[in-house]
Design a protein around this motif. Structure first.
Motif, PDB file in Angstrom:
ATOM      1  N   ALA A   1       0.824  -1.290   0.066  1.00  0.00           N
ATOM      2  CA  ALA A   1       0.017   0.131   0.040  1.00  0.00           C
ATOM      3  C   ALA A   1       0.914   1.307  -0.133  1.00  0.00           C
ATOM      4  O   ALA A   1       1.694   1.533   0.867  1.00  0.00           O
ATOM      5  N   PRO A   2       0.795   2.276  -1.065  1.00  0.00           N
ATOM      6  CA  PRO A   2       1.494   3.345  -1.049  1.00  0.00           C
ATOM      7  C   PRO A   2       1.075   4.129   0.269  1.00  0.00           C
ATOM      8  O   PRO A   2      -0.067   4.439   0.745  1.00  0.00           O
ATOM      9  N   ALA A   3       1.940   5.218   0.478  1.00  0.00           N
ATOM     10  CA  ALA A   3       1.659   6.206   1.579  1.00  0.00           C
ATOM     11  C   ALA A   3       0.781   7.186   1.058  1.00  0.00           C
ATOM     12  O   ALA A   3       0.988   7.731  -0.056  1.00  0.00           O
TER      13      ALA A   3
ATOM     14  N   ASN B   1      -6.157   6.754   2.537  1.00  0.00           N
ATOM     15  CA  ASN B   1      -6.204   5.410   3.123  1.00  0.00           C
ATOM     16  C   ASN B   1      -7.465   4.524   3.253  1.00  0.00           C
ATOM     17  O   ASN B   1      -7.216   3.188   2.993  1.00  0.00           O
ATOM     18  N   GLN B   2      -8.633   4.975   3.260  1.00  0.00           N
ATOM     19  CA  GLN B   2      -9.713   4.189   3.169  1.00  0.00           C
ATOM     20  C   GLN B   2      -9.902   3.589   1.367  1.00  0.00           C
ATOM     21  O   GLN B   2     -10.178   2.418   1.427  1.00  0.00           O
ATOM     22  N   VAL B   3      -9.774   4.387   0.338  1.00  0.00           N
ATOM     23  CA  VAL B   3      -9.775   4.210  -0.680  1.00  0.00           C
ATOM     24  C   VAL B   3      -8.576   3.125  -0.999  1.00  0.00           C
ATOM     25  O   VAL B   3      -8.772   1.848  -1.786  1.00  0.00           O
ATOM     26  N   VAL B   4      -7.495   3.107  -0.595  1.00  0.00           N
ATOM     27  CA  VAL B   4      -6.388   2.246  -0.880  1.00  0.00           C
ATOM     28  C   VAL B   4      -6.634   0.946  -0.257  1.00  0.00           C
ATOM     29  O   VAL B   4      -6.579  -0.177  -0.717  1.00  0.00           O
ATOM     30  N   GLY B   5      -7.148   0.890   1.094  1.00  0.00           N
ATOM     31  CA  GLY B   5      -7.776  -0.422   1.668  1.00  0.00           C
ATOM     32  C   GLY B   5      -8.691  -1.230   0.654  1.00  0.00           C
ATOM     33  O   GLY B   5      -8.860  -2.496   0.308  1.00  0.00           O
ATOM     34  N   LYS B   6      -9.831  -0.421   0.170  1.00  0.00           N
ATOM     35  CA  LYS B   6     -10.799  -0.867  -0.587  1.00  0.00           C
ATOM     36  C   LYS B   6     -10.254  -1.555  -2.029  1.00  0.00           C
ATOM     37  O   LYS B   6     -10.602  -2.438  -2.475  1.00  0.00           O
TER      38      LYS B   6
ATOM     39  N   ILE C   1      -8.238  -5.927  -5.368  1.00  0.00           N
ATOM     40  CA  ILE C   1      -7.191  -6.620  -6.115  1.00  0.00           C
ATOM     41  C   ILE C   1      -6.952  -7.933  -5.745  1.00  0.00           C
ATOM     42  O   ILE C   1      -6.652  -9.072  -6.339  1.00  0.00           O
ATOM     43  N   LYS C   2      -7.225  -8.094  -4.187  1.00  0.00           N
ATOM     44  CA  LYS C   2      -6.963  -9.630  -3.423  1.00  0.00           C
ATOM     45  C   LYS C   2      -8.237 -10.425  -4.426  1.00  0.00           C
ATOM     46  O   LYS C   2      -8.054 -11.372  -4.565  1.00  0.00           O
ATOM     47  N   ALA C   3      -9.365  -9.712  -4.359  1.00  0.00           N
ATOM     48  CA  ALA C   3     -10.654 -10.632  -4.806  1.00  0.00           C
ATOM     49  C   ALA C   3     -10.436 -10.938  -6.356  1.00  0.00           C
ATOM     50  O   ALA C   3     -10.612 -12.071  -6.803  1.00  0.00           O
TER      51      ALA C   3
END
Length: 436
Positions: free
Chosen positions: A266-268, A281-286, A291-293
């Motif tokens: 995850a980029p800073a 940060n919230q968008v990066v988590g989503k 990506i995992k799915a």
């Protein structure tokens, strides 16, 4: 009836010998053709060896059936007849072992080799189709990869223009991340598309090789030359099938899908305000979850393709005519029947002779030694009897030592008496005569 049967047997004796000789010669010729396909070495040695073997087979067959035809019909005792039948069975098995299968090789050897090549062609066709199907299966992943790449690209554009994800437009952390994912998926899609042309080229080459193999199977050239050319084509096709097996993009899709989730960093957040950083940060988590799915879906699809059985190219093993006839014997039963019948046909003639002689013996009753006496033997016996009787009635003839003395003694009158039967002695035959 017995005289008619005996006359028929006598008239057919020459025909019987001619039949046995013809069958033995025919068997020897086909044995020669069959044994030549098995021998290897200098041509002269092969020729001489084949001639010697076929000649020995012909002589053995002719002698074996001649002996049986001469003796078996005349054997009356049940035990002796059983032994003769056992001998005939053992000899028949030996004839089949040393001649019949070679005859079958001569009759159907070329067809059996063509059958072997046709069977191998079908197996290579199946292997090529399986390898082609496995390679094309990975092409089915292309739409999923392209859709995922396009979705990330759209998200990146929307975030850049209107801040659809974070509420703040511009090229920030989220835009860079989504654009990076889109680029990686586009690269994977390009690899899948590039493999399509390679797969098509290999399959067309394999199909062309299979067509040559079919032409060799049904060609008109000598079967040995066609078999050698066929073996060379199988080597080429085996290489094509192996290349098709390696061309499948499924392993690359599997590796890329695993890398998307396992190597994700995850980029800073680079927002200018704390609120923007929090939204980033919230968008990066989503995005990471998405990506995992996507990675799991691609990995599962790749695993399904990789679980398919691999196309293992077979190895073509050239066979001789005799080996091919034995291996594909069920497909050439008429040829086997003809080859065996050629060697065992005299057994039928022997059975016919046995039946005929049995009928003769039943018609004539018990056998007697007199039944075999010829007319000449009867005349000689009568002459001897007359001479002996003359010497008993004329002692002076027994004392005569020269032809003149015997002639003079023969002219002397014979005294009659109660113990001397008058008349010609040939009219009285108490010992020799026809009893029927």
């Amino acid at each position: 009836m017995s005289q008619v049967l005996r006359g028929g047997v006598a008239r057919l004796e020459v025909m019987t010998k001619f039949t046995l000789a013809t069958l033995a010669l025919a068997s020897g010729i086909y044995t020669y053709i069959g044994v030549r396909s098995l021998l290897e070495g200098p041509p002269i040695e092969v020729l001489l060896a084949a001639i010697v073997y076929s000649a020995a087979v012909s002589v053995a067959i002719f002698a074996f059936w001649t002996y049986l035809m001469r003796f078996l019909p005349h054997v009356r005792q049940a035990s002796s007849r059983r032994l003769m039948y056992i001998a005939m069975f053992i000899g028949s098995v030996m004839i089949v072992a040393m001649s019949a299968w070679l005859n079958a090789a001569a009759l159907a050897g070329s067809a059996a080799l063509e059958q072997h090549m046709a069977s191998a062609t079908d197996q290579y066709q199946q292997s090529l189709d399986m390898a082609h199907g496995n390679a094309l299966a990975a092409q089915g992943l292309l739409p999923d990869v392209q859709i995922a790449a396009k979705r990330f690209l759209i998200l990146s554009g929307q975030e850049r223009q209107s801040g659809a994800l974070t509420g703040t437009s511009g090229s920030g952390t989220v835009v860079q991340l989504t654009a990076q994912m889109s680029t990686q998926l586009d690269a994977l899609a390009s690899e899948i598309e590039a493999s399509r042309d390679r797969i098509k080229t290999l399959f067309e080459s394999g199909s062309s090789t299979l067509e040559k193999m079919r032409q060799l199977t049904s060609g008109t050239a000598p079967i040995e030359d066609r078999t050698n050319d066929f073996a060379a084509e199988t080597v080429t096709l085996t290489g094509i099938i192996a290349d098709l097996q390696r061309t499948s993009i499924a392993p690359a899709v599997k590796r890329t899908a695993d890398a998307l989730s396992k190597s994700f960093i995850a980029p800073a957040a680079g927002g200018r305000t704390a609120s923007l950083v929090d939204r980033q940060n919230q968008v990066v988590g989503k995005v990471e979850q998405s990506i995992k799915a996507q990675s799991q879906a691609l990995s599962a699809a790749a695993d399904e393709i990789l679980s398919r059985p691999e196309a293992k190219p077979i190895r073509f093993v050239p066979l001789s005519r005799a080996e091919a006839v034995i291996q594909y014997g069920t497909d050439f039963l008429p040829s086997w029947a003809g080859a065996i019948s050629l060697d065992l046909m005299p057994a039928v003639l022997i059975f016919i002779h046995s039946i005929v002689f049995e009928a003769i013996r039943r018609d004539e009753g018990g056998a007697r030694e007199e039944d075999g006496v010829t007319a000449g033997e009867i005349m000689r016996a009568l002459k001897i009897y007359n001479n002996l009787h003359a010497m008993e009635t004329r002692p002076e003839m027994a004392m005569a030592t020269s032809p003149d003395e015997r002639a003079a003694a023969a002219e002397m009158p014979v005294a009659s008496g109660p113990d001397r039967p008058p008349g010609n002695v040939s009219s009285i035959n108490p010992v020799i005569g026809f009893t029927r």
